[in-house]
Design an enzyme around this catalytic site. Structure first.
Site, PDB file in Angstrom:
ATOM      1  N   GLU A 102       0.841  -1.206   0.000  1.00 15.73           N
ATOM      2  CA  GLU A 102       0.000   0.000   0.000  1.00 15.73           C
ATOM      3  C   GLU A 102       0.867   1.244   0.000  1.00 15.73           C
ATOM      4  O   GLU A 102       1.933   1.274   0.612  1.00 15.73           O
ATOM      5  CB  GLU A 102      -0.895   0.016   1.255  1.00 15.73           C
ATOM      6  CG  GLU A 102      -2.278  -0.548   1.044  1.00 15.73           C
ATOM      7  CD  GLU A 102      -3.206   0.359   0.229  1.00 15.73           C
ATOM      8  OE1 GLU A 102      -2.729   1.209  -0.550  1.00 15.73           O
ATOM      9  OE2 GLU A 102      -4.427   0.196   0.386  1.00 15.73           O
ATOM     10  N   ASP A 103       0.380   2.277  -0.647  1.00 10.57           N
ATOM     11  CA  ASP A 103       1.074   3.568  -0.616  1.00 10.57           C
ATOM     12  C   ASP A 103       0.889   4.248   0.735  1.00 10.57           C
ATOM     13  O   ASP A 103       1.826   4.770   1.320  1.00 10.57           O
ATOM     14  CB  ASP A 103       0.581   4.468  -1.761  1.00 10.57           C
ATOM     15  CG  ASP A 103      -0.936   4.551  -1.840  1.00 10.57           C
ATOM     16  OD1 ASP A 103      -1.633   3.784  -1.136  1.00 10.57           O
ATOM     17  OD2 ASP A 103      -1.445   5.389  -2.598  1.00 10.57           O
ATOM     18  N   ASP A 106      -4.500   5.293   6.064  1.00 14.66           N
ATOM     19  CA  ASP A 106      -5.040   6.441   6.774  1.00 14.66           C
ATOM     20  C   ASP A 106      -5.973   5.901   7.873  1.00 14.66           C
ATOM     21  O   ASP A 106      -5.504   5.456   8.913  1.00 14.66           O
ATOM     22  CB  ASP A 106      -5.737   7.316   5.715  1.00 14.66           C
ATOM     23  CG  ASP A 106      -6.236   8.644   6.225  1.00 14.66           C
ATOM     24  OD1 ASP A 106      -5.694   9.155   7.200  1.00 14.66           O
ATOM     25  OD2 ASP A 106      -7.176   9.200   5.620  1.00 14.66           O
ATOM     26  N   PHE A 155      -2.269  15.975   4.407  1.00 14.51           N
ATOM     27  CA  PHE A 155      -2.545  15.439   3.082  1.00 14.51           C
ATOM     28  C   PHE A 155      -1.270  15.480   2.253  1.00 14.51           C
ATOM     29  O   PHE A 155      -0.646  16.529   2.113  1.00 14.51           O
ATOM     30  CB  PHE A 155      -3.656  16.233   2.398  1.00 14.51           C
ATOM     31  CG  PHE A 155      -4.057  15.637   1.086  1.00 14.51           C
ATOM     32  CD1 PHE A 155      -4.845  14.495   1.041  1.00 14.51           C
ATOM     33  CD2 PHE A 155      -3.632  16.202  -0.107  1.00 14.51           C
ATOM     34  CE1 PHE A 155      -5.190  13.917  -0.175  1.00 14.51           C
ATOM     35  CE2 PHE A 155      -3.974  15.634  -1.330  1.00 14.51           C
ATOM     36  CZ  PHE A 155      -4.756  14.495  -1.362  1.00 14.51           C
ATOM     37  N   ARG A 168       0.842  12.344  -9.325  1.00 11.59           N
ATOM     38  CA  ARG A 168       1.390  10.989  -9.092  1.00 11.59           C
ATOM     39  C   ARG A 168       2.817  10.851  -9.613  1.00 11.59           C
ATOM     40  O   ARG A 168       3.588  10.029  -9.141  1.00 11.59           O
ATOM     41  CB  ARG A 168       0.525   9.930  -9.788  1.00 11.59           C
ATOM     42  CG  ARG A 168      -0.883   9.806  -9.244  1.00 11.59           C
ATOM     43  CD  ARG A 168      -1.531   8.537  -9.797  1.00 11.59           C
ATOM     44  NE  ARG A 168      -2.981   8.523  -9.632  1.00 11.59           N
ATOM     45  CZ  ARG A 168      -3.611   8.127  -8.535  1.00 11.59           C
ATOM     46  NH1 ARG A 168      -2.913   7.741  -7.485  1.00 11.59           N
ATOM     47  NH2 ARG A 168      -4.924   8.124  -8.464  1.00 11.59           N
TER      48      ARG A 168
END
Ligand code: 5GP
Ligand code: MG
Length: 178
Positions: A102-103, A106, A155, A168
């Site tokens: 996973e990047d 959260d 964020f 990206r």
């Protein structure tokens, strides 16, 4: 490039490319020595495409494989409500040792959904590797096996992560400038 403008917002460098590379290398080492046999890495698109590409180059476990999935949701019948499905899993993963890539994690809601869907496929074991983790936002008690870096509740964009689909391609990770 210290700051970058995406749509209407300005972002500043938060984790530079060189630090990302160090983090990814260290995660790969941890996975390499963890004793996982014949792992099937599953990268969660779109955000993890660069992370997956970079970490796989440092993995030296024999017979490792990689596959890519997306989590999609649609509305089922009234009784079932929102239904999630994994797109892209074109192979039988029964009895496999999975490492989810996973990047960012959260709240953990996405991760929980992915794990539930993978468990339905009767996998042997699931480990989780995430480049970034927001401990203050995390609401689940699923253990995360490999964490690149824990970050505050900001964020972030870049290195695969988007702001409304752009950003990206940025080599550094940026955070919103106050
Ligand atoms: P969770 O389900 O854990 O709350 O969130 C997971 C998804 O939310 C991530 O896979 C990612 O798509 C998105 N997300 C959460 N935090 C961030 C962030 O700081 N930046 C970006 N670009 N996406 C985020
Ligand atoms: Mg993601």
């Amino acid at each position: 490039m210290k700051t970058v403008k995406l749509h209407n917002k300005t972002f500043e460098v938060f984790i530079a490319e060189t630090e990302i590379s160090t983090i990814v290398h260290s995660m790969a080492n941890q996975i390499n020595i963890s004793g996982i046999k014949n792992p099937l890495f599953i990268a969660v698109l779109n955000g993890s495409f660069l992370f997956a590409a970079d970490i796989m180059r440092k993995i030296n476990i024999p017979n490792c494989e990689i596959s890519f999935i997306k989590l999609s949701s649609y509305l089922g019948t009234e009784s079932t409500g929102e239904v999630n499905e994994l797109i892209g899993l074109g192979q039988d993963i029964k009895n496999r040792n999975i490492v989810i890539l996973e990047d960012i994690i959260d709240t953990g809601i996405t991760l929980e959904k992915i794990i539930l869907l993978l468990e339905k496929e009767e996998v042997n074991d699931i480990k989780v590797a995430t480049l970034l983790f927001k401990p203050e936002a995390y609401k689940k008690d699923i253990e995360i096996d490999f964490i690149g870096k824990s970050i505050p509740n900001d964020f972030v964009v870049g290195y695969g992560l988007d702001y409304d689909e752009i950003g990206r391609n940025l080599p550094h990770i940026y955070k919103l400038k106050e």
